[in-house]
Design an enzyme around this catalytic site. Structure first.
Site, mmCIF file in Angstrom:
data_model
loop_
_atom_site.group_PDB
_atom_site.id
_atom_site.type_symbol
_atom_site.label_atom_id
_atom_site.label_comp_id
_atom_site.label_asym_id
_atom_site.label_seq_id
_atom_site.Cartn_x
_atom_site.Cartn_y
_atom_site.Cartn_z
ATOM 1 N N GLU A 111 0.831 -1.211 0.000
ATOM 2 C CA GLU A 111 0.000 0.000 0.000
ATOM 3 C C GLU A 111 0.861 1.254 0.000
ATOM 4 O O GLU A 111 0.593 2.219 -0.741
ATOM 5 C CB GLU A 111 -0.937 -0.014 1.211
ATOM 6 C CG GLU A 111 -1.758 1.261 1.405
ATOM 7 C CD GLU A 111 -2.764 1.513 0.299
ATOM 8 O OE1 GLU A 111 -3.306 2.636 0.258
ATOM 9 O OE2 GLU A 111 -3.007 0.610 -0.517
ATOM 10 N N HIS B 190 2.440 1.795 -3.402
ATOM 11 C CA HIS B 190 1.466 2.320 -4.371
ATOM 12 C C HIS B 190 1.221 3.810 -4.152
ATOM 13 O O HIS B 190 1.157 4.587 -5.114
ATOM 14 C CB HIS B 190 0.150 1.542 -4.251
ATOM 15 C CG HIS B 190 -0.905 2.004 -5.206
ATOM 16 N ND1 HIS B 190 -0.708 2.079 -6.570
ATOM 17 C CD2 HIS B 190 -2.187 2.442 -4.992
ATOM 18 C CE1 HIS B 190 -1.798 2.528 -7.160
ATOM 19 N NE2 HIS B 190 -2.700 2.751 -6.218
ATOM 20 N N HIS C 107 -12.395 2.882 -10.266
ATOM 21 C CA HIS C 107 -11.085 3.479 -9.980
ATOM 22 C C HIS C 107 -10.070 3.112 -11.057
ATOM 23 O O HIS C 107 -9.328 3.969 -11.543
ATOM 24 C CB HIS C 107 -10.606 3.005 -8.608
ATOM 25 C CG HIS C 107 -9.382 3.710 -8.126
ATOM 26 N ND1 HIS C 107 -8.227 3.039 -7.778
ATOM 27 C CD2 HIS C 107 -9.110 5.025 -7.957
ATOM 28 C CE1 HIS C 107 -7.306 3.909 -7.407
ATOM 29 N NE2 HIS C 107 -7.817 5.122 -7.511
ATOM 30 N N HIS D 19 -17.985 -11.151 -17.670
ATOM 31 C CA HIS D 19 -16.733 -10.551 -18.141
ATOM 32 C C HIS D 19 -16.134 -11.356 -19.291
ATOM 33 O O HIS D 19 -15.649 -10.791 -20.276
ATOM 34 C CB HIS D 19 -15.730 -10.466 -16.991
ATOM 35 C CG HIS D 19 -14.382 -9.970 -17.409
ATOM 36 N ND1 HIS D 19 -14.172 -8.715 -17.951
ATOM 37 C CD2 HIS D 19 -13.154 -10.578 -17.387
ATOM 38 C CE1 HIS D 19 -12.895 -8.563 -18.238
ATOM 39 N NE2 HIS D 19 -12.258 -9.679 -17.911
ATOM 40 N N HIS E 110 -2.059 -9.370 -17.378
ATOM 41 C CA HIS E 110 -3.426 -9.222 -17.874
ATOM 42 C C HIS E 110 -3.867 -7.757 -17.797
ATOM 43 O O HIS E 110 -4.451 -7.218 -18.739
ATOM 44 C CB HIS E 110 -4.360 -10.107 -17.043
ATOM 45 C CG HIS E 110 -5.762 -10.173 -17.544
ATOM 46 N ND1 HIS E 110 -6.096 -10.635 -18.796
ATOM 47 C CD2 HIS E 110 -6.934 -9.830 -16.954
ATOM 48 C CE1 HIS E 110 -7.402 -10.584 -18.960
ATOM 49 N NE2 HIS E 110 -7.936 -10.096 -17.851
#
Length: 314
Positions: free
Chosen positions: A58, A61, A123, A216, A278
């Site tokens: 975290e 990031h 997001h 999806h 991906h």
């Protein structure tokens, strides 16, 4: 100054990629609460004395987000200072800055107040559009410096409409993929491409997570087929434009890799590196689509100017 702007735009574009992948990494490793509900501090401290794995992810990031944010602020400042007469460049720079601020605020809100999975799925989409703006800004600066020749590309109206449509549809597919990640539906179906073992009685017996996963997959499959058809059409009509021609082949390659790595996520039981690749390929794929949209908008503006001039002469 153009050289400085080009270098800074390249650095900013490259740095946007670990920012996007970092967000995916935070979700996939369950590190969203690594710093508790404290932002911009971590557990109320600038640098905690004891750092867990989730906290490290975290914090990393957040650090990358801060660095990229400063790069985009500086890039926008230089663009306004040196190229404020170029509306396209100014628009892209301020769009990137605005989107960067927006995605940072959404991330902060998720930490402090928490948000639903559906809200969190947006997001990544906002970050993706921000990447596209920075990417296009970089290409535009290279074009100004005569290093990229796209001025003569004229896209037909029906092709422009299809480019807009597939770009909008891609955002829907991206949202569905982010929803898979945020609802922990990655392995809801352990078969590929169908969901056989998880629902022996048929589609009606799918649970919520299987519906999210299979929705999806269906959306991504349609996008893959659509890209193949559109690529064949584009390379046929625009084979004289090397930039446009090869850009479409690159785009087809990216969506092919995207589908392959999507399948590998299932076959490798959610291998972290596979999942990050991906996310990387869909980021690059959308960047290429944004390039085509940019050229389409430019063609439309050029046509309007020509019509205006014709009316003036008459």
């Amino acid at each position: 100054m153009t050289k400085k702007l080009k270098i800074l735009s390249v650095i900013s574009t490259i740095c946007m990629i670990p920012l996007l992948l970092g967000g995916a990494l935070v979700t996939k490793t369950g590190s969203a609460d690594g710093c508790g509900n404290s932002w911009p501090l971590c557990e109320g401290q600038f640098l905690p004395t004891e750092i867990s794995f989730e906290m490290f992810i975290e914090l990393s990031h957040r650090g990358v987000t801060g660095i990229v944010g400063l790069l985009i602020v500086y890039l926008t400042y230089l663009v306004w200072k040196e190229l404020r007469h170029n509306n396209e460049v100014v628009f892209l720079a301020f769009s990137a800055l605005s989107l960067m601020i927006l995605q940072a605020l959404i991330g902060a809100a998720a930490v402090v107040w928490g948000q639903s999975d559906f809200a969190l799925a947006t997001h990544f989409g906002i970050s993706l559009v921000c990447f596209a703006a920075v990417f296009l800004l970089m290409l535009q600066l290279f074009e100004i410096d005569k290093k990229l020749h796209t001025e003569d590309i004229h896209i037909k109206k029906n092709h422009r409409i299809e480019i807009y449509a597939i770009s909008i549809y891609t955002m829907c597919v991206v949202y569905s993929g982010a929803l898979v990640r945020h609802t922990d539906s990655n392995l809801a179906c352990r078969d590929w491409p169908l969901c056989v073992n998880n629902s022996s009685f048929g589609i009606s017996d799918y649970n919520f997570y299987q519906w999210v996963q299979m929705g999806h997959r269906l959306a991504a499959g349609l996008l893959f087929i659509w890209t193949i058809i559109l690529t064949v059409r584009m390379v046929k009509h625009y084979k004289n434009s090397k930039v446009f021609y090869w850009s479409w082949w690159i785009t087809l390659g990216l969506i092919t890799l995207q589908v392959l790595f999507g399948a590998l996520i299932i076959f490798t039981s959610l291998n972290l590196m596979v999942a990050l690749f991906h996310a990387l390929f869909i980021t690059c794929y959308f960047g290429m689509l944004s390039f085509f949209m940019h050229l389409s908008f430019r063609t439309k503006r050029r046509e309007k100017k020509q019509i205006s001039r014709t009316k003036t002469f008459k």
